[in-house]
Design a protein around this motif. Structure first.
Motif, PDB file in Angstrom:
ATOM      1  N   SER A 310       0.822  -1.198   0.000  1.00  0.00           N
ATOM      2  CA  SER A 310       0.000   0.000   0.000  1.00  0.00           C
ATOM      3  C   SER A 310       0.860   1.252   0.000  1.00  0.00           C
ATOM      4  O   SER A 310       0.490   2.276  -0.585  1.00  0.00           O
ATOM      5  CB  SER A 310      -0.918   0.013   1.223  1.00  0.00           C
ATOM      6  OG  SER A 310      -0.162   0.075   2.410  1.00  0.00           O
ATOM      7  N   PRO A 314       0.130   4.340  -3.217  1.00  0.00           N
ATOM      8  CA  PRO A 314      -0.749   4.961  -2.238  1.00  0.00           C
ATOM      9  C   PRO A 314      -2.149   5.241  -2.721  1.00  0.00           C
ATOM     10  O   PRO A 314      -3.072   5.326  -1.927  1.00  0.00           O
ATOM     11  CB  PRO A 314      -0.023   6.277  -1.915  1.00  0.00           C
ATOM     12  CG  PRO A 314       0.844   6.534  -3.104  1.00  0.00           C
ATOM     13  CD  PRO A 314       1.234   5.193  -3.626  1.00  0.00           C
ATOM     14  N   ALA A 315      -2.369   5.430  -4.001  1.00  0.00           N
ATOM     15  CA  ALA A 315      -3.700   5.742  -4.498  1.00  0.00           C
ATOM     16  C   ALA A 315      -3.757   5.408  -5.983  1.00  0.00           C
ATOM     17  O   ALA A 315      -2.783   5.571  -6.703  1.00  0.00           O
ATOM     18  CB  ALA A 315      -4.035   7.207  -4.274  1.00  0.00           C
ATOM     19  N   ALA A 320      -2.162  10.965  -8.427  1.00  0.00           N
ATOM     20  CA  ALA A 320      -1.984  10.524  -7.047  1.00  0.00           C
ATOM     21  C   ALA A 320      -0.657  10.994  -6.477  1.00  0.00           C
ATOM     22  O   ALA A 320      -0.569  11.322  -5.288  1.00  0.00           O
ATOM     23  CB  ALA A 320      -2.080   8.999  -6.970  1.00  0.00           C
ATOM     24  N   ALA A 324      -1.825  12.907  -3.092  1.00  0.00           N
ATOM     25  CA  ALA A 324      -1.938  11.951  -1.992  1.00  0.00           C
ATOM     26  C   ALA A 324      -1.538  12.598  -0.672  1.00  0.00           C
ATOM     27  O   ALA A 324      -0.476  13.213  -0.555  1.00  0.00           O
ATOM     28  CB  ALA A 324      -1.078  10.723  -2.265  1.00  0.00           C
ATOM     29  N   GLY A 349      -5.936  10.001  -3.490  1.00  0.00           N
ATOM     30  CA  GLY A 349      -5.358   9.822  -2.162  1.00  0.00           C
ATOM     31  C   GLY A 349      -5.430  11.036  -1.266  1.00  0.00           C
ATOM     32  O   GLY A 349      -4.786  11.069  -0.209  1.00  0.00           O
ATOM     33  N   GLY A 373     -11.021   5.777  -1.956  1.00  0.00           N
ATOM     34  CA  GLY A 373      -9.582   5.944  -1.785  1.00  0.00           C
ATOM     35  C   GLY A 373      -9.116   7.020  -0.836  1.00  0.00           C
ATOM     36  O   GLY A 373      -7.925   7.081  -0.511  1.00  0.00           O
ATOM     37  N   PRO A 375      -7.926   8.700   2.350  1.00  0.00           N
ATOM     38  CA  PRO A 375      -7.519   8.189   3.659  1.00  0.00           C
ATOM     39  C   PRO A 375      -8.403   8.704   4.786  1.00  0.00           C
ATOM     40  O   PRO A 375      -8.479   8.079   5.851  1.00  0.00           O
ATOM     41  CB  PRO A 375      -6.080   8.713   3.801  1.00  0.00           C
ATOM     42  CG  PRO A 375      -5.989   9.869   2.855  1.00  0.00           C
ATOM     43  CD  PRO A 375      -6.911   9.557   1.721  1.00  0.00           C
TER      44      PRO A 375
END
Length: 593
Positions: A310, A314-315, A320, A324, A349, A373, A375
Motif C-alpha cells: 500500500s 498509495p492511491a 496521485a 496523496a 489519495g 480511496g 484516507p
C-alpha cells in the motif's frame, strides 16, 4: 544571520574517520528513528521545521555533515568528502543513535545524493528501513541517464540533456579552483539569505546559520571528490535495498523531473510524490513533507507485505503522486460537479472535506470518498452565502483538520430570465451564492493558506457564461463573470506566496442544477415545465461531471489560470477573444424554451 534553534534537542558527538560529527536528537528514543541528512550549502538546521514536527511521532536525528555546521572538517579537504567516507559517517551515526534497529533515512539535495549511496551499497544492508529522497539523484543513476541519452540520441533525449546541462551550471562553477571559496566567504555568503528569500520564497526566520560561508566553502569538495568520477564510471549495481519515497518539487530550478524517468528499474519499491514548490522544500513546505514522511515511515515500520504494497501504491487515481495526503475542501459537494470533484481527489489519495447545505448529500459524498480511496473524509453542512457560518467553518477546519491545501469553491445556483423580469431579490440570491460564496471561501481559507506560508491552490467554478453573453442569463452570467475576474485578480495577488488560483468554466454539464434552477418572470407551472425541459436537454447532451472533475485536478497540477472544459465552452472562449461580434450576435437569439 542567526542560529536556528532545535528546541529540546539533545546533542552528542560521534567520532569517525578523523572528524567529529555534531548530532542532535529529538523525541522519544524508544520510537522509530528518522535520520535527516542535509544538503549543500546547508547545515542540519535546514531540517528544523520538519524535525520538530516529526518529533511528536518519532525519534528524530540530525547531524552536520563533515565540514558543515559544528562538525569538524577533514584534513586535507581534497579527498575527504568521497561517498565512501560519507557512508562511514552515516554508519557511525546510525550505530550511535539506533544500534539495534534500522533507521528511516531522509535526504535533501546533497543529503539525498549521499543517501542514495547509503541505500545502494552492500555494507549498509539491514541498517536502512526506508529512504525518502528529495532534490538529489543518485550520481550512479545520473551517470547511466546521461550515457543512455548520449549513446542512443533522439531529439527529445538531446533536449533533456541540454535542459539538465543548463540547470547544472553551478556544478561546473564549483569545480573551479579557489573561486567558489572566495565567493562564499565574501559577497555571496552575505547575500545568500536574501537570494533564498527572493528566488525560493524561503521565510526570513533566521535561516541560514552563521556557519554558511565555511559550510559552502568546505562543501564544494562534495562535488569535486565525487561528481566527475561517478558520472564517468557509474556503478552497475546501484539498486536500492530499501523502499524509496521520491519527492519531486515541480519548480526545482536545479534538477529536471526527467532525471527520474528510469528510477523504477533501480528502486523496485518506489513511491513517487510531486510537490508544487522550489528546491528548498524543507524550509518552504515542512507540513507536507512531515505528512508524507510520517505516512511512509509508519507504513514500513508497521511491516507486513500488505503495508509495504500500500505504501508503494498509495492511491489509484490520476495525479496521485501530486495530491496523496493533501487536504482538499470542496463546496457544493453534495451532488454534481462538486461530488465528482471530491471523488476525483479521493481517488488521488487526498483527504476530503465535503461541504454542502444539504447535510445528507455532504455525508454521502464523504462516505463514498472514503470508499474510493480517501484516507479520511468529513462532511460539513453550511450555506456558503452565510458569512458567519463560513467563518465558523474555516475556524473549525483549521482547528480539527488543518489548513487546506486545495480549496474548490464550487457551490452555485442557476437563474434564467430576462433582465427586466429579474427582481432585486432574484439578483441577491444569485450573487449571494455564486459570488459571495466564492468571496467568503477565498477570503477565509485563502488567508489561512497565506498565513501558513506553504502555498496552496484555490479553484473557483465559473462558467462558459462568464464570457458568453446571453439575453436569458443576465444575473447568472454576471455572477460567473465576476467569479472569473476575481480569480484572475487573486491569481496575480497570491502568486508571490506560492498560492495558485484557477477558474474552471464548464459548459453544458449533466447535473441537477438544471432541475433546480429558477426562471424569473414566469408562473410556477411554467417554471417547472422549463426545468424539466432544461434537464432533458442537458441529459441529451450528457456531458458527465466526472470530466469537469478531471479538469479541476489537471488545472491544479498544472497551475492553469482559466480552463474552459466542454467543447462549447472552449469554442465560446476562443470566440470571445477573436470574434466577439459573432458571440454578441448569438447572444441575441431566443433560447429554445
Amino acid at each position: 544571520m542567526t542560529t536556528v534553534d532545535l528546541l529540546g534537542a539533545r546533542e552528542r558527538w560521534v567520532r569517525t574517520g578523523g572528524v567529529e560529527l555534531c548530532v542532535a536528537e529529538l523525541g522519544d528514543t524508544g520510537r522509530p528513528t528518522v535520520l535527516l541528512v542535509h544538503g549543500y550549502p546547508d547545515s542540519k538546521e535546514v531540517w528544523s521545521e520538519v524535525a520538530t514536527r516529526l518529533a511528536d511521532r518519532f525519534h528524530v536525528v540530525l547531524y552536520d555533515v563533515r565540514g558543515h555546521g559544528r562538525s569538524t572538517a577533514p584534513k586535507p579537504l581534497r579527498g575527504g568528502f568521497t561517498l565512501e567516507k560519507l557512508t562511514d559517517d552515516f554508519l557511525a551515526v546510525a550505530d550511535a543513535v539506533s544500534p539495534d534497529k534500522p533507521v528511516h533515512l531522509v535526504g535533501h539535495d546533497w543529503g539525498s545524493v549521499q543517501s542514495w549511496e547509503f541505500v545502494t551499497v552492500e555494507r549498509t544492508q539491514g541498517r536502512i528501513a526506508s529512504f525518502t529522497s528529495m532534490s538529489g539523484p543518485s550520481l550512479d543513476h545520473f551517470g547511466h541517464w546521461i550515457k543512455k541519452r548520449m549513446t542512443r540520441p533522439t531529439p527529445r533525449r538531446a533536449a533533456q540533456l541540454a535542459g539538465q546541462g543548463a540547470k547544472s551550471w553551478y556544478v561546473y562553477m564549483l569545480h573551479t579552483p579557489v573561486l567558489p571559496e572566495l565567493a562564499w566567504r565574501g559577497p555571496l555568503g552575505k547575500r545568500w539569505p536574501k537570494i533564498l528569500q527572493r528566488l525560493e520564497k524561503v521565510p526570513a526566520d533566521g535561516y541560514p546559520t552563521l556557519s554558511l560561508p565555511s559550510d559552502a566553502a568546505h562543501g564544494a569538495w562534495l562535488y569535486r571528490d565525487n561528481v566527475r568520477a561517478r558520472l564517468r564510471r557509474p556503478r552497475a549495481d546501484a539498486y536500492a535495498h530499501a523502499p524509496v519515497q521520491l519527492i519531486v518539487p515541480s519548480g526545482d530550478i536545479f534538477l529536471s523531473q526527467k532525471l527520474y524517468d528510469d528510477l523504477e528499474s533501480w528502486a523496485p519499491q518506489l513511491t513517487r510524490r510531486t510537490l508544487p514548490a522550489g528546491h528548498w522544500v524543507p524550509r518552504t513546505r515542512p507540513d507536507q513533507l512531515t505528512a508524507w514522511i510520517t505516512e511512509f515511515v509508519t507504513a514500513h515500520e508497521d511491516g507486513g507485505p500488505s503495508a509495504l504494497a500500500s505504501a508503494a501504491a498509495p492511491a489509484p487515481g490520476k495525479h496521485a503522486e501530486r495530491f496523496a495526503g493533501q487536504l482538499v475542501l470542496v463546496t457544493g459537494a453534495g451532488s454534481g460537479i462538486g461530488r465528482a470533484t471530491a471523488f476525483a481527489f479521493a481517488e488521488a489519495g487526498a483527504k476530503v472535506i465535503a461541504v454542502d447545505r444539504d447535510a445528507e448529500g455532504a455525508a454521502r459524498t464523504a462516505e463514498l470518498s472514503r470508499l474510493v480511496g480517501a484516507p479520511a473524509a468529513w462532511a460539513e453542512t453550511v450555506d456558503v452565502s452565510d458569512e458567519q457560518a463560513m467563518e465558523k467553518l474555516a475556524e473549525k477546519v483549521a482547528t480539527e483538520y488543518g489548513v487546506v491545501d486545495v480549496l474548490v469553491n464550487n457551490a452555485g445556483i442557476g437563474l434564467s430570465g430576462s433582465f427586466l423580469d429579474t427582481s432585486s431579490e432574484d439578483w441577491k440570491k444569485v450573487l449571494d451564492v455564486n459570488l459571495w460564496g466564492v468571496i467568503h471561501g477565498c477570503r477565509l481559507f485563502g488567508r489561512q493558506m497565506a498565513e501558513r506560508g506553504q502555498g496552496g491552490h484555490i479553484v473557483n467554478t465559473a462558467s462558459a457564461a462568464a464570457y458568453q453573453p446571453s439575453r436569458a442569463l443576465p444575473a447568472y452570467s454576471t455572477s460567473k463573470a465576476a467569479v472569473l475576474m476575481l480569480s484572475e485578480c487573486l491569481r496575480a495577488e497570491l502568486a508571490g506566496q506560492g498560492i495558485g488560483v484557477s477558474a474552471i468554466c464548464p459548459g453544458f454539464v449533466n447535473t441537477n442544477i438544471t432541475s433546480t434552477a429558477r426562471f424569473a418572470g414566469v408562473s410556477a407551472d411554467e417554471e417547472k415545465r422549463r426545468q424539466k425541459k432544461s434537464a432533458r436537454l442537458y441529459g441529451l447532451r450528457n456531458y458527465p461531471p466526472e470530466k469537469v472533475a478531471d479538469a479541476v485536478l489537471r488545472a491544479v497540477a498544472r497551475n492553469q489560470a482559466v480552463v474552459p472544459v466542454t467543447p462549447e465552452a472552449r469554442g465560446a472562449h476562443l470566440m470571445s477573444r477573436f470574434t466577439p461580434k459573432a458571440l454578441r450576435a448569438i447572444a441575441r437569439l431566443e433560447p429554445p424554451l
